[in-house]
Scaffold this motif. Structure first.
Motif, PDB file in Angstrom:
ATOM      1  N   ASN A  70       0.852  -1.200   0.000  1.00 42.25           N
ATOM      2  CA  ASN A  70       0.000   0.000   0.000  1.00 42.25           C
ATOM      3  C   ASN A  70       0.885   1.247   0.000  1.00 42.25           C
ATOM      4  O   ASN A  70       2.109   1.141   0.107  1.00 42.25           O
ATOM      5  N   GLY A  71       0.237   2.400  -0.079  1.00 40.19           N
ATOM      6  CA  GLY A  71       0.979   3.657  -0.187  1.00 40.19           C
ATOM      7  C   GLY A  71       1.488   4.194   1.141  1.00 40.19           C
ATOM      8  O   GLY A  71       2.137   5.241   1.174  1.00 40.19           O
ATOM      9  N   LEU A  75       5.861   4.689   1.746  1.00 37.93           N
ATOM     10  CA  LEU A  75       6.518   5.812   2.444  1.00 37.93           C
ATOM     11  C   LEU A  75       7.410   5.291   3.566  1.00 37.93           C
ATOM     12  O   LEU A  75       8.572   5.677   3.690  1.00 37.93           O
ATOM     13  N   THR A  96      -2.755  17.053   4.752  1.00 34.19           N
ATOM     14  CA  THR A  96      -2.604  15.823   3.966  1.00 34.19           C
ATOM     15  C   THR A  96      -3.277  14.707   4.741  1.00 34.19           C
ATOM     16  O   THR A  96      -3.767  14.909   5.853  1.00 34.19           O
ATOM     17  N   PHE A  97      -3.303  13.521   4.145  1.00 32.77           N
ATOM     18  CA  PHE A  97      -3.804  12.341   4.831  1.00 32.77           C
ATOM     19  C   PHE A  97      -2.750  11.890   5.840  1.00 32.77           C
ATOM     20  O   PHE A  97      -1.546  12.033   5.592  1.00 32.77           O
ATOM     21  N   ALA A  99      -1.369   9.254   6.574  1.00 31.40           N
ATOM     22  CA  ALA A  99      -0.347   8.270   6.171  1.00 31.40           C
ATOM     23  C   ALA A  99       1.018   8.933   6.001  1.00 31.40           C
ATOM     24  O   ALA A  99       2.053   8.335   6.326  1.00 31.40           O
ATOM     25  N   THR A 100       1.039  10.168   5.499  1.00 34.99           N
ATOM     26  CA  THR A 100       2.311  10.849   5.242  1.00 34.99           C
ATOM     27  C   THR A 100       3.122  10.969   6.535  1.00 34.99           C
ATOM     28  O   THR A 100       4.298  10.578   6.588  1.00 34.99           O
ATOM     29  N   ASP A 168       5.462  12.453  -1.860  1.00 33.94           N
ATOM     30  CA  ASP A 168       4.247  11.670  -1.645  1.00 33.94           C
ATOM     31  C   ASP A 168       3.335  11.939  -2.844  1.00 33.94           C
ATOM     32  O   ASP A 168       2.664  12.974  -2.921  1.00 33.94           O
ATOM     33  N   ALA A 170       0.870   9.920  -3.858  1.00 33.36           N
ATOM     34  CA  ALA A 170      -0.297   9.026  -3.767  1.00 33.36           C
ATOM     35  C   ALA A 170      -1.494   9.553  -4.550  1.00 33.36           C
ATOM     36  O   ALA A 170      -2.339   8.786  -4.999  1.00 33.36           O
ATOM     37  N   GLN A 171      -1.566  10.879  -4.714  1.00 29.74           N
ATOM     38  CA  GLN A 171      -2.717  11.486  -5.401  1.00 29.74           C
ATOM     39  C   GLN A 171      -2.317  12.079  -6.747  1.00 29.74           C
ATOM     40  O   GLN A 171      -3.032  12.921  -7.277  1.00 29.74           O
ATOM     41  N   TYR A 194      -4.752   2.528  -3.840  1.00 32.95           N
ATOM     42  CA  TYR A 194      -6.045   2.334  -3.183  1.00 32.95           C
ATOM     43  C   TYR A 194      -7.116   2.550  -4.264  1.00 32.95           C
ATOM     44  O   TYR A 194      -6.925   3.378  -5.166  1.00 32.95           O
ATOM     45  N   LYS A 197      -7.891   5.882  -5.996  1.00 32.71           N
ATOM     46  CA  LYS A 197      -6.809   6.718  -6.530  1.00 32.71           C
ATOM     47  C   LYS A 197      -6.876   6.767  -8.065  1.00 32.71           C
ATOM     48  O   LYS A 197      -7.569   5.963  -8.692  1.00 32.71           O
ATOM     49  N   TYR A 322      -8.961  17.838   3.833  1.00 31.37           N
ATOM     50  CA  TYR A 322      -9.226  17.087   5.034  1.00 31.37           C
ATOM     51  C   TYR A 322      -9.726  18.080   6.068  1.00 31.37           C
ATOM     52  O   TYR A 322      -9.142  19.154   6.207  1.00 31.37           O
TER      53      TYR A 322
HETATM   54  C1  LIG Z   1      -1.418  11.832   0.324  1.00 30.01           C
HETATM   55  C2  LIG Z   1      -1.499  10.370   0.675  1.00 30.01           C
HETATM   56  N1  LIG Z   1      -0.423   9.743   1.158  1.00 30.01           N
HETATM   57  C3  LIG Z   1      -0.442   8.440   1.459  1.00 30.01           C
HETATM   58  C4  LIG Z   1      -1.581   7.680   1.306  1.00 30.01           C
HETATM   59  C5  LIG Z   1      -1.563   6.262   1.758  1.00 30.01           C
HETATM   60  O1  LIG Z   1      -1.859   5.326   0.792  1.00 30.01           O
HETATM   61  P1  LIG Z   1      -2.526   3.921   1.174  1.00 30.01           P
HETATM   62  O2  LIG Z   1      -3.946   4.182   1.550  1.00 30.01           O
HETATM   63  O3  LIG Z   1      -2.383   3.115  -0.058  1.00 30.01           O
HETATM   64  O4  LIG Z   1      -1.743   3.349   2.317  1.00 30.01           O
HETATM   65  C6  LIG Z   1      -2.730   8.286   0.777  1.00 30.01           C
HETATM   66  C7  LIG Z   1      -3.969   7.548   0.482  1.00 30.01           C
HETATM   67  O5  LIG Z   1      -4.678   6.995   1.190  1.00 30.01           O
HETATM   68  C8  LIG Z   1      -2.699   9.665   0.474  1.00 30.01           C
HETATM   69  O6  LIG Z   1      -3.776  10.290  -0.011  1.00 30.01           O
END
Ligand SMILES: Cc1ncc(COP(=O)(O)O)c(C=O)c1O
Length: 379
Positions: A70-71, A75, A96-97, A99-100, A168, A170-171, A194, A197, A322
């Motif tokens: 996964n994303g 990272l 940001t989300f 995850a970063t 990053d 991911a988007q 995901y 995306k 967000y």
């Molecule tokens: C900006 C950003 N970074 C990281 C992720 C993490 O990716 P994943 O959901 O595949 O773990 C996402 C998406 O969910 C994201 O939008």
């Protein structure tokens, strides 16, 4: 009954995101890929993953792409490969989300959140410059909503202070900055597949793009329990591999990615043309350097909550990307950011609203979203 009430009463639902229609045309190929996996018993790794890695690297324009689960893993594995040590600081956006920043912390670093540029909603290079200190090791620009951050000033800062940059992306599959592809400008790029995306799997998936041998070796090792070769674990690692069925689906969908992006760009153009005259509504702006791939179409208005309620009543999907910035989340209370610490981020979070955006959104559907939004603002 007002014009707005009529529009609401007559509503046919418009989803925020349609993940059924875009898969219809190639359904038989997806099923055939699943059958191939069943008959070859290649489920994790194997030729589909290797094929996708080659094709995605060629698409992005790096020597290597490494498929991962996964994303977020992508990272985390990059940061670990770069050798983050406890107390190392990594500058990134709060807008940001999670995850970063989660990946920075989980790799042992400390996220340092800075404010964004009000036009692109990506890292403000001046804010980054002000945050660089003796413990800073890297910068993570997030190419948000399908548009890259302003990379040249960030790359110059990184060179001056001997920092790495991890993008990053991911988007931002296929997005460009002054002609350069997202995921090629830093030491590594991180992508998510995901389902929602721009390039989405039918489950979970991610990839690292890089030309850097240390990242290549590190990510390959970390996704496979620290294994350099079978039975030889040079470190602990993770179970972070890309599944073969996801890779097979991604190979098929990669062929359609540019057409899907063109679909998104068409939808964005319809919105831009139809909503540009509403003073209380700020439309997304495309920076002069950007080729925008419109992962999301995010408008801003001080009356966001009212507009959201009306869209919901009209059965039009809308999202918030967000609503609570990371520096104000409970998860980061220990970092001690006060309210008002990042004013542009905080104002943006209070005003943003994501309208429906996907490649197969029709002109009629966009027209109805536009009608409701215009009627809400009395137009
Ligand atoms: C900006 C950003 N970074 C990281 C992720 C993490 O990716 P994943 O959901 O595949 O773990 C996402 C998406 O969910 C994201 O939008």
């Amino acid at each position: 009954m007002s014009a707005l009430d009529t529009l609401i009463t007559d509503a046919a639902p418009i989803p925020f995101l349609d993940l059924v229609e875009p898969h219809r045309a190639r359904e038989e190929e997806f099923v055939a890929a699943f059958r191939r996996a069943l008959r070859s018993a290649a489920f994790v790794g194997g030729p589909e993953v290797e094929g996708f890695e080659r094709e995605f690297a060629a698409y992005v324009g790096t020597q290597h792409a490494i498929g991962v689960a996964n994303g977020t893993d992508s990272l985390r594995f990059i940061f670990l490969s770069l050798g983050i040590k406890p107390g190392d600081e990594v500058i990134t956006a709060s807008h940001t989300f999670i995850a970063t920043s989660e990946a920075i912390s989980q790799a042992g670093g400390r996220p340092v959140f800075v404010d964004i540029d009000p036009i692109t909603m990506t890292l403000d290079p001046a804010a980054v410059a002000a945050a660089i200190g003796p413990r800073t090791v890297g910068i993570v620009p997030v190419h948000l909503y399908g548009q890259t951050a302003d990379m040249d000033p960030l790359l110059a800062l990184a060179a001056k202070h001997h920092l790495w940059i991890v993008e990053d992306a991911a988007q931002a599959h296929g997005a460009r900055y002054r002609g350069r592809s997202a995921g090629t400008m830093g030491v590594a790029g991180s992508f998510s597949f995901y389902p929602g995306k721009n390039l989405g799997s039918v489950g979970e998936g991610g990839a690292v793009t890089t030309n850097d041998p240390r990242v290549l070796e590190g990510v390959r090792r970390l996704r496979e329990h620290g294994q350099r070769e079978k039975y030889v674990h040079v470190s602990e690692g993770y179970n972070g591999r890309l599944h073969a069925i996801q890779a097979a689906v991604l190979r098929i969908k990669l062929q359609d990615l540019d057409a899907a992006t063109a679909g998104r760009q068409r939808v964005a153009r319809w919105y831009q043309e139809a909503l540009g005259d509403i003073g209380e509504l700020s439309l997304p702006q495309v920076a002069s350097w950007a080729e925008h791939v419109w992962h999301l179409y995010v408008v801003r208005t001080p009356v966001r909550e009212k507009l959201r309620r009306v869209l919901t009543a009209a059965r039009i999907g809308a999202g918030l990307h967000y609503p609570v910035p990371l520096h104000r989340q409970e998860a980061y209370a220990h970092l001690g950011y006060a309210e008002g610490a990042l004013p542009i981020t905080e104002r943006t979070a209070a005003e943003l609203l994501s309208l429906p955006m996907f490649p197969t959104l029709s002109e009629d559907q966009v027209g109805r979203v536009v009608q409701v939004v215009r009627a809400f603002f009395g137009r």
